[in-house]
Scaffold this motif. Structure first.
Motif, PDB file in Angstrom:
ATOM      1  N   LEU A  22      45.863  40.713  42.881  1.00 15.07           N
ATOM      2  CA  LEU A  22      45.842  42.140  43.170  1.00 15.07           C
ATOM      3  C   LEU A  22      47.259  42.692  43.326  1.00 15.07           C
ATOM      4  O   LEU A  22      47.541  43.821  42.899  1.00 15.07           O
ATOM      5  CB  LEU A  22      45.031  42.403  44.444  1.00 15.07           C
ATOM      6  CG  LEU A  22      44.838  43.877  44.829  1.00 15.07           C
ATOM      7  CD1 LEU A  22      44.077  44.629  43.728  1.00 15.07           C
ATOM      8  CD2 LEU A  22      44.091  43.991  46.158  1.00 15.07           C
ATOM      9  N   THR A  23      48.154  41.914  43.914  1.00 14.88           N
ATOM     10  CA  THR A  23      49.544  42.354  44.048  1.00 14.88           C
ATOM     11  C   THR A  23      50.179  42.518  42.672  1.00 14.88           C
ATOM     12  O   THR A  23      50.878  43.511  42.407  1.00 14.88           O
ATOM     13  CB  THR A  23      50.349  41.348  44.889  1.00 14.88           C
ATOM     14  OG1 THR A  23      49.724  41.196  46.168  1.00 14.88           O
ATOM     15  CG2 THR A  23      51.782  41.817  45.090  1.00 14.88           C
ATOM     16  N   PHE A  24      49.935  41.541  41.780  1.00 23.19           N
ATOM     17  CA  PHE A  24      50.458  41.630  40.415  1.00 23.19           C
ATOM     18  C   PHE A  24      49.892  42.858  39.700  1.00 23.19           C
ATOM     19  O   PHE A  24      50.631  43.637  39.078  1.00 23.19           O
ATOM     20  CB  PHE A  24      50.098  40.353  39.652  1.00 23.19           C
ATOM     21  CG  PHE A  24      50.456  40.387  38.194  1.00 23.19           C
ATOM     22  CD1 PHE A  24      51.779  40.471  37.792  1.00 23.19           C
ATOM     23  CD2 PHE A  24      49.473  40.339  37.216  1.00 23.19           C
ATOM     24  CE1 PHE A  24      52.116  40.502  36.439  1.00 23.19           C
ATOM     25  CE2 PHE A  24      49.800  40.373  35.867  1.00 23.19           C
ATOM     26  CZ  PHE A  24      51.128  40.453  35.483  1.00 23.19           C
ATOM     27  N   ALA A  25      48.574  43.060  39.808  1.00 23.25           N
ATOM     28  CA  ALA A  25      47.933  44.190  39.136  1.00 23.25           C
ATOM     29  C   ALA A  25      48.431  45.517  39.708  1.00 23.25           C
ATOM     30  O   ALA A  25      48.613  46.497  38.970  1.00 23.25           O
ATOM     31  CB  ALA A  25      46.420  44.082  39.282  1.00 23.25           C
ATOM     32  N   SER A  26      48.676  45.564  41.013  1.00 23.06           N
ATOM     33  CA  SER A  26      49.164  46.794  41.645  1.00 23.06           C
ATOM     34  C   SER A  26      50.550  47.162  41.124  1.00 23.06           C
ATOM     35  O   SER A  26      50.830  48.331  40.831  1.00 23.06           O
ATOM     36  CB  SER A  26      49.210  46.615  43.165  1.00 23.06           C
ATOM     37  OG  SER A  26      47.911  46.384  43.695  1.00 23.06           O
ATOM     38  N   CYS A  27      51.417  46.164  41.011  1.00 19.12           N
ATOM     39  CA  CYS A  27      52.767  46.429  40.484  1.00 19.12           C
ATOM     40  C   CYS A  27      52.719  46.885  39.040  1.00 19.12           C
ATOM     41  O   CYS A  27      53.494  47.759  38.625  1.00 19.12           O
ATOM     42  CB  CYS A  27      53.633  45.174  40.626  1.00 19.12           C
ATOM     43  SG  CYS A  27      54.119  44.804  42.328  1.00 19.12           S
ATOM     44  N   LEU A  28      51.798  46.294  38.257  1.00 14.93           N
ATOM     45  CA  LEU A  28      51.669  46.695  36.852  1.00 14.93           C
ATOM     46  C   LEU A  28      51.143  48.120  36.745  1.00 14.93           C
ATOM     47  O   LEU A  28      51.642  48.922  35.935  1.00 14.93           O
ATOM     48  CB  LEU A  28      50.744  45.719  36.116  1.00 14.93           C
ATOM     49  CG  LEU A  28      50.619  45.897  34.604  1.00 14.93           C
ATOM     50  CD1 LEU A  28      51.979  45.788  33.925  1.00 14.93           C
ATOM     51  CD2 LEU A  28      49.659  44.860  34.026  1.00 14.93           C
ATOM     52  N   LEU A  29      50.151  48.470  37.568  1.00 14.32           N
ATOM     53  CA  LEU A  29      49.635  49.836  37.559  1.00 14.32           C
ATOM     54  C   LEU A  29      50.716  50.826  37.996  1.00 14.32           C
ATOM     55  O   LEU A  29      50.910  51.875  37.373  1.00 14.32           O
ATOM     56  CB  LEU A  29      48.424  49.944  38.488  1.00 14.32           C
ATOM     57  CG  LEU A  29      47.856  51.355  38.669  1.00 14.32           C
ATOM     58  CD1 LEU A  29      47.288  51.887  37.354  1.00 14.32           C
ATOM     59  CD2 LEU A  29      46.783  51.375  39.758  1.00 14.32           C
ATOM     60  N   ASP A  30      51.437  50.491  39.061  1.00 20.24           N
ATOM     61  CA  ASP A  30      52.480  51.393  39.553  1.00 20.24           C
ATOM     62  C   ASP A  30      53.585  51.584  38.517  1.00 20.24           C
ATOM     63  O   ASP A  30      54.240  52.639  38.490  1.00 20.24           O
ATOM     64  CB  ASP A  30      53.076  50.853  40.854  1.00 20.24           C
ATOM     65  CG  ASP A  30      52.109  50.982  42.025  1.00 20.24           C
ATOM     66  OD1 ASP A  30      51.091  51.681  41.881  1.00 20.24           O
ATOM     67  OD2 ASP A  30      52.383  50.371  43.077  1.00 20.24           O
ATOM     68  N   ARG A  31      53.765  50.586  37.671  1.00 21.51           N
ATOM     69  CA  ARG A  31      54.768  50.717  36.611  1.00 21.51           C
ATOM     70  C   ARG A  31      54.440  51.898  35.704  1.00 21.51           C
ATOM     71  O   ARG A  31      55.346  52.594  35.220  1.00 21.51           O
ATOM     72  CB  ARG A  31      54.825  49.414  35.806  1.00 21.51           C
ATOM     73  CG  ARG A  31      55.991  49.340  34.840  1.00 21.51           C
ATOM     74  CD  ARG A  31      56.006  47.995  34.134  1.00 21.51           C
ATOM     75  NE  ARG A  31      57.073  47.940  33.165  1.00 21.51           N
ATOM     76  CZ  ARG A  31      57.237  46.955  32.274  1.00 21.51           C
ATOM     77  NH1 ARG A  31      56.397  45.928  32.261  1.00 21.51           N
ATOM     78  NH2 ARG A  31      58.237  46.977  31.414  1.00 21.51           N
ATOM     79  N   VAL A  32      53.151  52.129  35.461  1.00 23.84           N
ATOM     80  CA  VAL A  32      52.727  53.254  34.633  1.00 23.84           C
ATOM     81  C   VAL A  32      53.232  54.564  35.233  1.00 23.84           C
ATOM     82  O   VAL A  32      53.794  55.419  34.537  1.00 23.84           O
ATOM     83  CB  VAL A  32      51.189  53.276  34.500  1.00 23.84           C
ATOM     84  CG1 VAL A  32      50.718  54.568  33.830  1.00 23.84           C
ATOM     85  CG2 VAL A  32      50.706  52.056  33.713  1.00 23.84           C
ATOM     86  N   PHE A  33      53.066  54.744  36.541  1.00 25.78           N
ATOM     87  CA  PHE A  33      53.442  56.001  37.193  1.00 25.78           C
ATOM     88  C   PHE A  33      54.958  56.112  37.364  1.00 25.78           C
ATOM     89  O   PHE A  33      55.517  57.211  37.277  1.00 25.78           O
ATOM     90  CB  PHE A  33      52.726  56.121  38.533  1.00 25.78           C
ATOM     91  CG  PHE A  33      51.230  56.171  38.385  1.00 25.78           C
ATOM     92  CD1 PHE A  33      50.602  57.343  37.986  1.00 25.78           C
ATOM     93  CD2 PHE A  33      50.456  55.048  38.582  1.00 25.78           C
ATOM     94  CE1 PHE A  33      49.235  57.402  37.798  1.00 25.78           C
ATOM     95  CE2 PHE A  33      49.083  55.089  38.409  1.00 25.78           C
ATOM     96  CZ  PHE A  33      48.463  56.253  38.012  1.00 25.78           C
ATOM     97  N   LEU A  34      55.621  54.976  37.570  1.00 31.62           N
ATOM     98  CA  LEU A  34      57.081  55.001  37.668  1.00 31.62           C
ATOM     99  C   LEU A  34      57.708  55.354  36.320  1.00 31.62           C
ATOM    100  O   LEU A  34      58.670  56.121  36.255  1.00 31.62           O
ATOM    101  CB  LEU A  34      57.596  53.651  38.168  1.00 31.62           C
ATOM    102  CG  LEU A  34      57.281  53.342  39.637  1.00 31.62           C
ATOM    103  CD1 LEU A  34      57.511  51.860  39.927  1.00 31.62           C
ATOM    104  CD2 LEU A  34      58.119  54.203  40.570  1.00 31.62           C
ATOM    105  N   LEU A  35      57.149  54.807  35.239  1.00 33.32           N
ATOM    106  CA  LEU A  35      57.643  55.152  33.905  1.00 33.32           C
ATOM    107  C   LEU A  35      57.370  56.614  33.577  1.00 33.32           C
ATOM    108  O   LEU A  35      58.115  57.248  32.830  1.00 33.32           O
ATOM    109  CB  LEU A  35      56.990  54.245  32.855  1.00 33.32           C
ATOM    110  CG  LEU A  35      57.562  52.837  32.722  1.00 33.32           C
ATOM    111  CD1 LEU A  35      56.661  51.978  31.839  1.00 33.32           C
ATOM    112  CD2 LEU A  35      58.972  52.866  32.147  1.00 33.32           C
TER     113      LEU A  35
END
Length: 299
Positions: free
Chosen positions: A81-94
């Motif tokens: 879940l931590t890995f998936a959260s960082c990947l999802l947040d990458r979408v919004f940061l980009l």
């Protein structure tokens, strides 16, 4: 398996999912928003936990080392879940929505001191936490950060994420090309900060073993030799996901190769790598679920 083939395991593992599905997921995330999109992470993580037996086994091995006890189902799920959260947040940061996040920065004075010199530096990170939040901090504070990375791995995800903000793809320098080091040198002269994830390497060569979480693990000399050749400061960068909307970013000075006499080059190389590994272990123990090397790192 040989050490060389194990070091390349991360490069050749097939990506899960098709490019259209990945793009659809990004499209849904941007329209639902972060809170709505996060609801999908739970069934997705359960699916990957059940179906990705090799990665789940590696997660358990790592967690046993860092937690000091056999990993429970909840531990492995939290890791995914931590890995998936960082990947999802990458979408919004980009998508330049960094205002959604509470980002706390430690060591900004290290970066400002280098910026005042105007020489740039190498930023050594790892597959730990989020490097995208570090880039977002750089944009917010007008620090020019470029990434030196191996483009063949995770090509589908990179292609889909690049479509969110094509301008940021210009900040990426591809590893494995003949002109990579020239491009790095040119950007350093312009005062850029060059980010490198220094825990993996391209060809499984020039690996040195250092104690890491209880056993020797192989780390590549390549990034450190490049920094030594380029005569620039080396700073460690870590973007730790703390849960919710909170990240902590750490910048720590490792060494400055411009101050290293040629006759002490090998000693500088060894001491800088040891410090990097020691600090990486520290951050793993402080935030164990942020480690995203889902292969046999200690093989």
């Amino acid at each position: 398996m040989t050490e060389n083939s194990l070091a390349q395991e991360w490069m050749v593992r097939a990506e899960r999912g098709s490019l259209p599905l990945i793009k659809l997921g990004i499209w849904i995330a941007l329209r639902l928003g972060r809170s709505g999109a996060r609801l999908f992470l739970y069934p997705i993580c359960l699916y990957f936990l059940a179906s990705s037996t090799a990665a789940t086994r590696r997660s358990r091995q790592y967690l046993r080392r860092v937690l000091g006890h056999p990993a429970r189902f909840a531990d492995v799920f939290r890791h995914y879940l931590t890995f998936a959260s960082c990947l999802l947040d990458r979408v919004f940061l980009l998508n330049e929505q960094s205002e959604q996040f509470d980002v706390r920065v430690h060591g900004e004075e290290v970066m400002r001191a280098i910026e005042r010199r105007g020489d740039g530096c190498m930023l050594f990170g790892s597959h730990f936490g989020s490097f995208e939040v570090v880039r977002a901090i750089g944009r917010h504070h007008s620090l020019p950060i470029s990434l030196l990375m191996y483009g063949e791995n995770a090509r589908k995800i990179r292609s889909a994420l690049a479509a969110i903000n094509p301008r940021l793809e210009m900040e990426v320098i591809g590893l494995g090309r003949l002109d990579s080091l020239i491009a790095v040198a040119e950007r350093l002269k312009r005062g850029h900060f060059i980010g490198v994830l220094a825990d993996r390497n391209l060809e499984g060569k020039n690996l040195v073993r250092y104690p890491f979480l209880g056993s020797p693990a192989a780390f590549p000399q390549g990034p450190f030799r490049a920094a030594m050749l380029l005569q620039c400061p080396v700073v460690m960068m870590v973007g730790v996901y703390r849960g919710g909307r909170t990240y902590e970013v750490f910048f720590e000075m490792l060494a400055d190769s411009s101050e290293c006499p040629p006759q002490e080059a090998e000693a500088w190389l060894d001491s800088t790598m040891r410090r990097y590994v020691t600090r990486l272990e520290h951050h793993c123990r402080a935030a164990p679920f942020n480690w995203f090397n889902f292969y046999d790192f200690w093989a």
